[in-house]
Design an enzyme around this catalytic site. Structure first.
Site, PDB file in Angstrom:
ATOM      1  NE  ARG A 147      -2.058   2.157   3.536  1.00 30.29           N
ATOM      2  CZ  ARG A 147      -2.754   2.754   4.529  1.00 30.29           C
ATOM      3  NH1 ARG A 147      -4.015   2.403   4.750  1.00 30.29           N
ATOM      4  NH2 ARG A 147      -2.200   3.658   5.277  1.00 30.29           N
ATOM      5  CE1 TYR A 159      -5.328   6.789   7.352  1.00 35.08           C
ATOM      6  CE2 TYR A 159      -4.808   5.925   5.179  1.00 35.08           C
ATOM      7  CZ  TYR A 159      -5.024   5.731   6.525  1.00 35.08           C
ATOM      8  OH  TYR A 159      -4.922   4.478   7.044  1.00 35.08           O
ATOM      9  CG  ASP A 210      -7.125   3.635   3.146  1.00 36.79           C
ATOM     10  OD1 ASP A 210      -8.215   4.099   2.762  1.00 36.79           O
ATOM     11  OD2 ASP A 210      -6.947   3.144   4.285  1.00 36.79           O
ATOM     12  CG  HIS A 212      -8.574   6.894   5.898  1.00 40.00           C
ATOM     13  ND1 HIS A 212      -8.892   7.603   7.016  1.00 40.00           N
ATOM     14  CD2 HIS A 212      -8.255   5.652   6.327  1.00 40.00           C
ATOM     15  CE1 HIS A 212      -8.770   6.828   8.089  1.00 40.00           C
ATOM     16  NE2 HIS A 212      -8.390   5.635   7.696  1.00 40.00           N
ATOM     17  CD  GLU A 236      -8.377   0.518   2.799  1.00 44.83           C
ATOM     18  OE1 GLU A 236      -7.257   0.125   2.428  1.00 44.83           O
ATOM     19  OE2 GLU A 236      -8.663   0.692   3.989  1.00 44.83           O
ATOM     20  CD  GLU A 262     -10.106   0.925   7.394  1.00 45.78           C
ATOM     21  OE1 GLU A 262      -9.217   0.299   6.800  1.00 45.78           O
ATOM     22  OE2 GLU A 262      -9.913   2.050   7.891  1.00 45.78           O
ATOM     23  NE  ARG A 283      -9.590  -2.226   3.951  1.00 47.28           N
ATOM     24  CZ  ARG A 283      -8.496  -2.641   4.607  1.00 47.28           C
ATOM     25  NH1 ARG A 283      -7.883  -3.750   4.264  1.00 47.28           N
ATOM     26  NH2 ARG A 283      -8.027  -1.926   5.608  1.00 47.28           N
ATOM     27  CD  GLU A 339      -4.348  -2.582   6.631  1.00 51.53           C
ATOM     28  OE1 GLU A 339      -5.548  -2.808   6.901  1.00 51.53           O
ATOM     29  OE2 GLU A 339      -3.848  -1.447   6.654  1.00 51.53           O
ATOM     30  CD1 TRP A 402      -7.711  12.085   9.817  1.00 48.60           C
ATOM     31  CD2 TRP A 402      -8.346  10.027  10.447  1.00 48.60           C
ATOM     32  NE1 TRP A 402      -6.583  11.317   9.958  1.00 48.60           N
ATOM     33  CE2 TRP A 402      -6.937  10.050  10.345  1.00 48.60           C
ATOM     34  CE3 TRP A 402      -8.974   8.843  10.825  1.00 48.60           C
ATOM     35  CZ2 TRP A 402      -6.132   8.931  10.596  1.00 48.60           C
ATOM     36  CZ3 TRP A 402      -8.196   7.736  11.086  1.00 48.60           C
ATOM     37  CH2 TRP A 402      -6.774   7.779  10.968  1.00 48.60           C
TER      38      TRP A 402
HETATM   39  O1  KDG Z   1      -7.786   3.040  13.726  1.00 46.09           O
HETATM   40  C1  KDG Z   1      -7.937   3.465  12.422  1.00 46.09           C
HETATM   41  C2  KDG Z   1      -6.992   2.709  11.511  1.00 46.09           C
HETATM   42  O2  KDG Z   1      -7.139   1.336  11.705  1.00 46.09           O
HETATM   43  C3  KDG Z   1      -7.227   3.042  10.063  1.00 46.09           C
HETATM   44  O3  KDG Z   1      -7.032   4.399   9.845  1.00 46.09           O
HETATM   45  C4  KDG Z   1      -6.252   2.245   9.219  1.00 46.09           C
HETATM   46  O4  KDG Z   1      -7.449   2.783   7.239  1.00 46.09           O
HETATM   47  C5  KDG Z   1      -6.682   2.062   7.818  1.00 46.09           C
HETATM   48  C6  KDG Z   1      -6.122   0.923   7.114  1.00 46.09           C
HETATM   49  O5  KDG Z   1      -6.535   0.712   5.982  1.00 46.09           O
HETATM   50  O6  KDG Z   1      -5.295   0.226   7.682  1.00 46.09           O
HETATM   51 MG    MG Z   2      -8.204   1.831   5.491  1.00 46.77          MG
END
Ligand code: KDG
Ligand code: MG
Length: 402
Positions: A147, A159, A210, A212, A236, A262, A283, A339, A402
């Protein structure tokens, strides 16, 4: 085999982890991860006040029945706190069942479907130069999938850019750190990053990214399209997934594969995205989605639609979650990728484990149970240190994701 005791262990060997330990009258014990980054104490209270009292005296082998008891019995279903608490119990019970059978958990699930679990590591840097160097270091370490996240010129808080590329940890303040976000700078920059990475490292290595949750659906479509020449393994969380219809718009514009989930905690969060084939990878992972028992239902649903698993594995998921996830990954028929963000040496010491990395793959090991334990004496040396995840604002001050 009856449950005689259960307790919650909170430790901070570099970051906070919440672990449930269940003991039985046959002298076997099991552990499960209950860490919810930045909201740890909520799960501790849920376990101590509402779950542990009902566990004592229950038959430890009845994993499914205990899962149903905790899920239906709460009346208030789902949610990250409830599902992380249920996951901790579920993982600890699978650990105990494995030890009782003298088998690794993947054998109880149906046996290994592959020789190892393909993992992706995290390369990041303050700019393109640092990021491409970091990708190179991961390739040298043997990773087949990486990643890549980079600082974006003009953005104070892109991020995924950590302090050092091995142990990135976003929860860094007693109060949330404020970061600033600029979508248009990011959309201009991201294709330049991946163009450079492909030129420097060729086409063989799998690259992931990612977003995010930062884009609107049409912006996500534009990003996916602009990244197509660089053949990403996945993009992602390109847009927040509460409105799952939004992914239809993203799909209309790009064939870059999509990964989401996630922050999901139940099969009901995943259902629409999976059934409408709006994503390629799901995820959800053991700790936040109700344990192995629930995760296998999600994977079974996903398998009907050729959606593969790609479980979350950031450092805020403890080695107990990683161990359990690896047993699941070694077995699950529709496995995609896992991951893997390495934990600090202090964390690895507190959680002795049998999983190991070789040539881009992890293997859970053959120890009975999940193959991860907790050293309680060592854990007690690292007291809880309250930390919260950052927040993000647009440059005009508007709150953002975020
Ligand atoms: O606690 C938040 C994290 O686990 C997250 O920001 C990590 O997005 C993430 C990732 O893909 O690992
Ligand atoms: Mg993530």
């Amino acid at each position: 085999m009856k449950i005689t005791n259960a307790r919650v262990i909170v430790t901070c060997p570099g970051r906070n982890f919440v672990t449930l330990k269940i003991e039985t009258d046959e002298g076997l014990h099991g552990i499960g991860d209950a860490t919810l980054n930045g909201r740890e104490k909520a799960v501790v209270a849920y376990l101590e006040d509402h779950v542990i009292p009902v566990l004592i005296g229950k038959e430890a082998n009845r994993i499914e029945d205990i899962w149903q008891y905790l899920y239906r019995g709460a009346y208030w279903r789902r949610g990250p706190v409830t599902m992380s608490a249920i996951a901790a119990v579920d993982t600890a019970l699978w650990d105990i069942k494995g030890k009782a059978a003298n088998m690794p958990v993947y054998e109880l699930l149906g046996g290994a479907s592959r020789e190892g679990v393909l993992v992706y590591g995290h390369a990041n840097g303050a700019d393109i130069e640092e990021t491409t160097d970091a990708v190179g270091r991961y390739i040298e370490l043997g990773y087949k999938a990486i990643r890549a996240q980079s600082g974006v010129p003009g953005v104070k808080g892109a991020y995924g850019v950590g302090r050092g590329d091995l142990y990135y940890e976003p929860a860094d303040g007693t109060l949330p750190t404020e970061t600033l976000w600029n979508t248009s700078a990011y959309l201009n920059f991201a294709p330049q990053l991946f163009d450079r990475l492909r030129r420097d490292h060729g086409n063989e290595v799998e690259l992931l990214h990612d977003v995010h949750h930062r884009l609107t659906p049409i912006e996500a479509g534009r990003l996916g399209k602009s990244l197509e020449p660089y053949r990403l393994f996945w993009m992602e969380d390109c847009t927040p997934a509460e409105n799952q219809e939004a992914f239809k718009l993203v799909r209309q514009h790009t064939v870059t594969p999509l990964a989401v989930g996630e922050i999901f905690n139940s099969i009901h969060d995943c259902r629409e995205l999976i059934q409408n084939q709006l994503i390629d990878y799901i995820r959800t992972t053991v700790v936040h989605a109700g344990g192995i028992t629930h995760l296998r239902q999600i994977a079974a649903l996903a398998s009907l639609y050729q959606v593969r698993t790609g479980s979350h594995g950031a450092t805020d998921l403890s080695p107990a979650c990683m161990g359990a996830a690896l047993h699941f990954d070694l077995w699950v028929p529709n496995f995609g990728i896992q991951e893997y963000m390495r934990h600090t040496p202090e964390t690895d010491e507190v959680f002795p484990h049998s999983y190991s990395f070789k040539d881009g793959y992890l293997h859970p090991g053959t120890s009975p149970g999940i193959g991860v334990d907790i050293d309680e004496t060592l854990a007690a040396k690292y007291p809880y240190d309250p930390k919260q995840l950052p927040v993000a604002r647009l440059e005009d001050g508007t709150m953002w994701n975020w």
